[in-house]
Design an enzyme around this catalytic site. Structure first.
Site, short mmCIF file in Angstrom:
data_model
loop_
_atom_site.label_atom_id
_atom_site.label_comp_id
_atom_site.label_asym_id
_atom_site.label_seq_id
_atom_site.Cartn_x
_atom_site.Cartn_y
_atom_site.Cartn_z
CG ASP A 1 -1.96 1.01 1.28
OD1 ASP A 1 -2.30 1.54 0.21
OD2 ASP A 1 -2.49 1.30 2.37
CD GLU B 1 -0.42 5.40 -3.89
OE1 GLU B 1 0.00 5.66 -2.76
OE2 GLU B 1 -1.05 4.38 -4.18
CG ASP C 1 -7.83 3.80 0.72
OD1 ASP C 1 -7.75 2.56 0.76
OD2 ASP C 1 -6.94 4.55 1.14
#
Ligand SMILES: *[C@@H]1O[C@H](CO)[C@@H](O)[C@H](O)[C@H]1NC(C)=O
Ligand SMILES: *[C@@H]1O[C@H](CO)[C@@H](O)[C@H](O)[C@H]1NC(C)=O
Ligand SMILES: *[C@@H]1O[C@H](CO)[C@@H](O)[C@H](O)[C@H]1NC(C)=O
Ligand SMILES: *[C@@H]1O[C@H](CO)[C@@H](O)[C@H](O)[C@H]1NC(C)=O
Ligand SMILES: *[C@@H]1O[C@H](CO)[C@@H](O)[C@H](O)[C@H]1NC(C)=O
Ligand SMILES: *[C@@H]1O[C@H](CO)[C@@H](O)[C@H](O)[C@H]1NC(C)=O
Ligand SMILES: *[C@@H]1O[C@H](CO)[C@@H](O)[C@H](O)[C@H]1NC(C)=O
Ligand SMILES: *[C@@H]1O[C@H](CO)[C@@H](O)[C@H](O)[C@H]1NC(C)=O
Ligand SMILES: *[C@@H]1O[C@H](CO)[C@@H](O)[C@H](O)[C@H]1NC(C)=O
Ligand SMILES: CC(=O)N[C@H]1CO[C@H](CO)[C@@H](O)[C@@H]1O
Length: 884
Positions: free
Chosen positions: A428, A431, A565
């Protein structure tokens, strides 16, 4: 440093110069640029090269026009043309070979190619046309070519109301609005965002669908960009790199998908158990909570294949640690042992950011510092951001020791004896996400202000205590700098105020000299590659299941993806369909799914029931939610439990059909999930449909999509279908059909005529148990009375398979034939039933052939036109079943 007013008014916080230049920027018009003239054109076998020389006075819209460019065109094979335009003199950044292995070979004779490259010399522009018809697919004469250090622009003509798909990751409609779309590619942690903005991944590929055929266009570039779709044109505005185009000829949608898979890599196989049902949430307080969920699923009779844990298990959110009180290793062993003894699996999350904790005996930090693998400022100081644990550092995946460091940490922490014996991995925040407002001068202060990491109450954890803080969304406050790697003159439409906001600073230089500005969009993919390697090293020879949030072109070759999300809303439920269609059918990341019942906010019983059923038709099926949301395990409400049981049973009965399709995508890129137009490319009614889809070739899924509704209008093309539940024929008329009385435990499904579905006779509580169930074969003839299908079986876990079963089913004139390879030892599993659909008159008898094959009687049902033949046929060799 700069006046807040100027920044606020124009929203150009990235532009760090005087106001006169702001005016210039506003009026910058690339259409006034001179373009280039092609000179010195040379052609070879399947190649063309030329010099492109600036054709007039430089326009310098966002920098200085580069005077001399180089054009290189290669017909790489009959279906693919590569067009590369770069600076003739100075080497520019290109996506590195370690990320995208460029096809080798010198090209094919252009006379044999399905598509052609043609050009005009002055001003230079090019077209891609279909060889057979001359139809123009791409035409860069729609606007001047602009090539500046930090601004590249190229514009192609499109038909009016073009059907363009792709250019993700996005939550927009699957078919992009052809008149008013700006797709910005800049990977971003995007909690619960609305449509129309940049999200976690970047995929600069689009498919264009026409009744005359489909083609694909990839721009292999990892820099930030805006792609503008206006009626009649598509325009690239890129802030770095080069023009590196690949044109794919199709002409069918499935062929474009296959050609794209050939170019960027076919998706990795995943373990059979990966298709089982997964349960997770953020906010499982401790190991007791986790254990209770496992036993509650079992008590509710809902199959749970894999239990997951979010960052809750970590010690103060430090990656590669577990909390000695809330998730102690000994208890984690009990959990993994229990799961493994029950043929279930366990997965946890890790984040790329490593807590900045010098002198704390934090191995993952100390060893990284020792190896020098964390990103640094030019002066050698570690770059710090803020993530869940507070101040953090970030691995530099381009560092020569980064892969070894990461694999080492994984080996150590996930050691089956001394650590946590996971079966898959969840990655997770890649980015990469960073909560610290740019320029993040005081990470420790920012972390303390945001409460990262959260304080925990005194141990032992009291039952019922909420111990975790909220997932924060930080509000940005802009600051500026004069460095171009931070603030390029052309500002892409990043949803945040500047490129470095909420991520790693874009002016950092990696160990190999590349900068973060050009490679930002690769960070999540590089974490994926390294994590996948780490998993493979733990269990050599075994397939891995790694699920990521951030992706780039080719990510499917390593990992699967969850959609991030989202929120527990009906909009997000609907958008999950186009989201997964994009990943599976366009970007070649077929192991995909959304957070079932929604991540943020509170779900409702009916939303969760509908989503449990829709989610059963996602390749990756996981229920997951946020720490402040109400519990949403399927057993929490009776309707949801019933819906989930029913849908999972269907999914499991069809698991080998899905596994076979997934294997096919791994083999040749044919998408496991597809939009309706993939199957009906000449039916224009199908082009905008993104609330119905095909799961495999033969199953049409048409969920109810409105809150509180028990009806849905679906589209059925002119074709033969069969109701999945009654098996009765349904003739599609190329029109809408209203389905009513679809209660909250039902999801409409249709079998497409022409398909043969291998199914298990019944479902099971685990995929291990499922593999012991017999098969039934469902034959669904089309209007010509024929059908075909496939069944692939292997051991479900090994990377290289020595003995596999690969069966082709053919049905015509009353006979089902199964032939192919029958090498995998299925034990006592046999074919127990064959069900023929659409049989209008009672057969006189049936016969079966094949070694040891037996017929055990048949039954014709006049009301539904089905014939059910009970058989006993081994899966050791070819067989056939004939209706007389
Ligand atoms: C185009 O899209 C933008 C952003 O969604 C919206 O604000 C604008 O109103 C749209 N323009 C037209 C003409 O639809
Ligand atoms: C498990 O089920 C019990 C009994 O219904 C319930 O009290 C408990 O809250 C559940 N716990 C979890 C974590 O699901
Ligand atoms: C190195 O550079 C960074 C960023 O400019 C700065 O914050 C840091 O204080 C510098 N470190 C040293 C030791 O000068
Ligand atoms: C906490 O919950 C567990 C599992 O439900 C139970 O066994 C234990 O007795 C509880 N402890 C307290 C202090 O209530
Ligand atoms: C944000 O920027 C504005 C303008 O520079 C400034 O007045 C304000 O104090 C800043 N806010 C924070 C929280 O730093
Ligand atoms: C979700 O429900 C919980 C419990 O009722 C409540 O505390 C919370 O505020 C709700 N969240 C939202 C976003 O409505
Ligand atoms: C759906 O039903 C619930 C419960 O009756 C109601 O609160 C809600 O407003 C309804 N939603 C819509 C969109 O009608
Ligand atoms: C929903 O409909 C199905 C038939 O389509 C039926 O078997 C089931 O009992 C119904 N469930 C409820 C809760 O009405
Ligand atoms: C039925 O399928 C066969 C191939 O399996 C195809 O040749 C034929 O055109 C199909 N017929 C119809 C009516 O779709
Ligand atoms: C930020 C965001 O919107 N994330 C995901 C929410 O859910 C939809 C549908 O599941 C996804 O497509 C989004 O990426």
């Amino acid at each position: 440093m700069f006046k807040a007013a100027a920044l606020g008014v124009l929203c150009l916080s990235t532009f760090a110069t005087a106001s006169s230049q702001l005016v210039e920027r506003q009026s910058a018009n690339p259409d006034s640029c001179p373009g280039y003239t092609a000179k010195n054109v040379k052609t070879g076998k399947g190649t063309l090269s030329a010099d492109l020389v600036l054709a007039g006075t430089a326009c310098n819209v966002y920098g200085s026009d580069i005077q001399n460019l180089k054009l290189a065109v290669t017909y790489e094979d009959e279906t693919r043309i590569h067009v590369k335009i770069t600076d003739a003199k100075n080497k520019r950044y290109e996506v590195p070979d370690s990320i995208f292995k460029r096809p080798s070979g010198s090209g094919v004779d252009d006379k044999k190619a399905d598509i052609k490259f043609n050009y005009k010399s002055s001003p230079f522009s090019f077209t891609i046309t279909r060889a057979k018809t001359g139809e123009v697919l791409f035409d860069s004469s729609a606007g001047a070519l602009v090539f500046e250090p930090q601004y590249l622009r190229l514009k192609t003509k499109l038909p009016s109301q073009a059907n363009i798909y792709g250019l993700g990751e996005h939550t927009d409609s699957f078919r992009l609005n052809p008149t008013n779309t700006t797709r910005t590619l800049w990977n971003r942690d995007a909690y619960g965002v609305a449509q129309g903005s940049n999200l976690y991944g970047s995929h600069p590929i689009y498919f264009e669908q026409r009744t005359s055929g489909t083609h694909g266009v990839l721009l292999m570039n990892s820099d930030g960009m805006d792609i503008n779709l206006r009626d009649g044109s598509l325009e690239y505005n890129v802030i770095g790199g080069i023009f590196d185009f690949y044109f794919l000829s199709g002409p069918s949608p499935v062929q474009v998908a296959q050609q794209y898979a050939t170019l960027v890599g076919k998706p990795a196989e995943v373990p059979y158990w990966g298709f089982g049902f997964h349960q997770c949430r953020y906010g499982y307080r401790d190991y007791v909570d986790v254990a209770n969920v496992i036993t509650n699923y079992s008590a509710a009779g809902i199959p749970l294949e894999t239990m997951w844990t979010d960052i809750d298990y970590m010690y103060k959110r430090w990656t590669f640690t577990n909390d000695p009180e809330y998730f102690p290793t000994a208890k984690m062993h009990q959990i993994t042992d229990y799961l493994h003894n029950h043929n279930q699996q366990y997965i946890v999350m890790i984040d790329p950011a490593v807590a900045y904790q010098p002198n704390q005996n934090y191995g993952a930090f100390d060893r990284g510092v020792q190896d020098g693998v964390f990103l640094k400022f030019p002066n050698g100081t570690l770059f710090q951001g803020v993530v869940w644990p507070g101040p953090t550092v970030f691995p530099d995946w381009f560092h020569p020791k980064a892969a070894q460091y990461w694999t080492g940490e994984m080996q150590r922490f996930f050691d089956p004896k001394t650590g946590i014996d996971i079966d898959g991995l969840w990655i997770d925040m890649n980015e990469a996400a960073n909560f610290c407002d740019f320029p993040c001068a005081d990470p420790a202060g920012a972390a303390a202000a945001a409460g990262n990491p959260p304080a925990r109450p005194a141990p032992p954890p009291a039952n019922g205590t909420q111990i975790f803080q909220k997932r924060q969304t930080s509000s940005a406050n802009s600051t500026s700098s004069t460095v171009n790697l931070l603030n390029p003159p052309y500002a892409i439409h990043n949803a945040l105020d500047q490129l470095s906001q909420h991520t790693i600073r874009t002016d950092l230089i990696h160990a190999n000299g590349l900068n973060e500005y050009d490679t930002h969009n690769l960070y999540g993919f590089m974490m994926s590659m390294n994590s996948q390697k780490g998993m493979e090293a733990r269990r050599p020879g075994k397939r891995t299941l790694v699920i990521t949030r951030s992706t780039f072109v080719g990510a499917g070759t390593k990992v699967g993806k969850w959609l991030g999300d989202n929120l527990s809303t009906w909009d997000h439920y609907r958008w999950s369909i186009s989201g997964q269609l994009g990943m599976a059918s366009i970007y070649q990341i077929p192991m995909v799914g959304s957070d079932i019942c929604g991540f943020g906010g509170n779900t409702t019983e009916t939303l969760c029931a509908r989503w449990a059923m829709l989610g059963a038709f996602s390749p990756f099926m996981r229920n997951h939610n946020g720490d402040t949301s109400i519990s949403q395990e399927f057993y929490r409400w009776p309707t949801v439990a019933e819906a989930a049981k029913k849908a999972i049973a269907i999914r499991y009965q069809l698991l080998d059909y899905i596994y076979t399709h997934f294997h096919r995508q791994n083999t040749d890129g044919t998408p496991l999930l597809g939009p309706m137009w993939f199957q009906y490319p000449t039916d224009q009614n199908t082009y905008p449909i993104d609330l119905q889809f095909f799961y495999g070739d033969s199953l049409l899924v048409s969920p109810v999509t409105q809150e509180n509704s028990t009806s849905v209008d679906i589209y059925l093309p002119k074709d033969t279908f069969y109701d999945y539940f009654t098996l009765a024929p349904v003739q599609g008329a190329g029109a809408k059909v209203s389905l009513t009385n679809v209660n909250f435990t039902d999801i409409p499904l249709h079998i497409r005529g022409g398909g043969i579905l291998p199914m298990r006779v019944e479902s099971a509580m685990t995929t291990t148990a499922l593999r012991q169930k017999d098969f039934q074969i469902v034959v669904a003839p089309n209007a010509s009375g024929t059908a075909s299908g496939y069944l692939y079986i292997d051991d479900g876990v090994s990377l290289s398979q020595t003995k596999t079963t690969d069966i082709t089913f053919q049905y015509a004139k009353g006979t089902l034939k199964a032939s192919g390879k029958f090498d995998y030892n299925v034990g006592s599993v046999k074919v127990a039933k064959v069900i023929f659909l659409g049989i209008k008159s009672q057969p006189k008898g049936v016969s079966v052939s094949g070694s040891g094959a037996k017929s055990k009687g048949f039954k014709w049902d006049a009301a539904t036109s089905t014939v059910t033949v009970n058989v006993e046929i081994s899966l050791e060799g070819a067989f056939s079943v004939t209706l007389k």
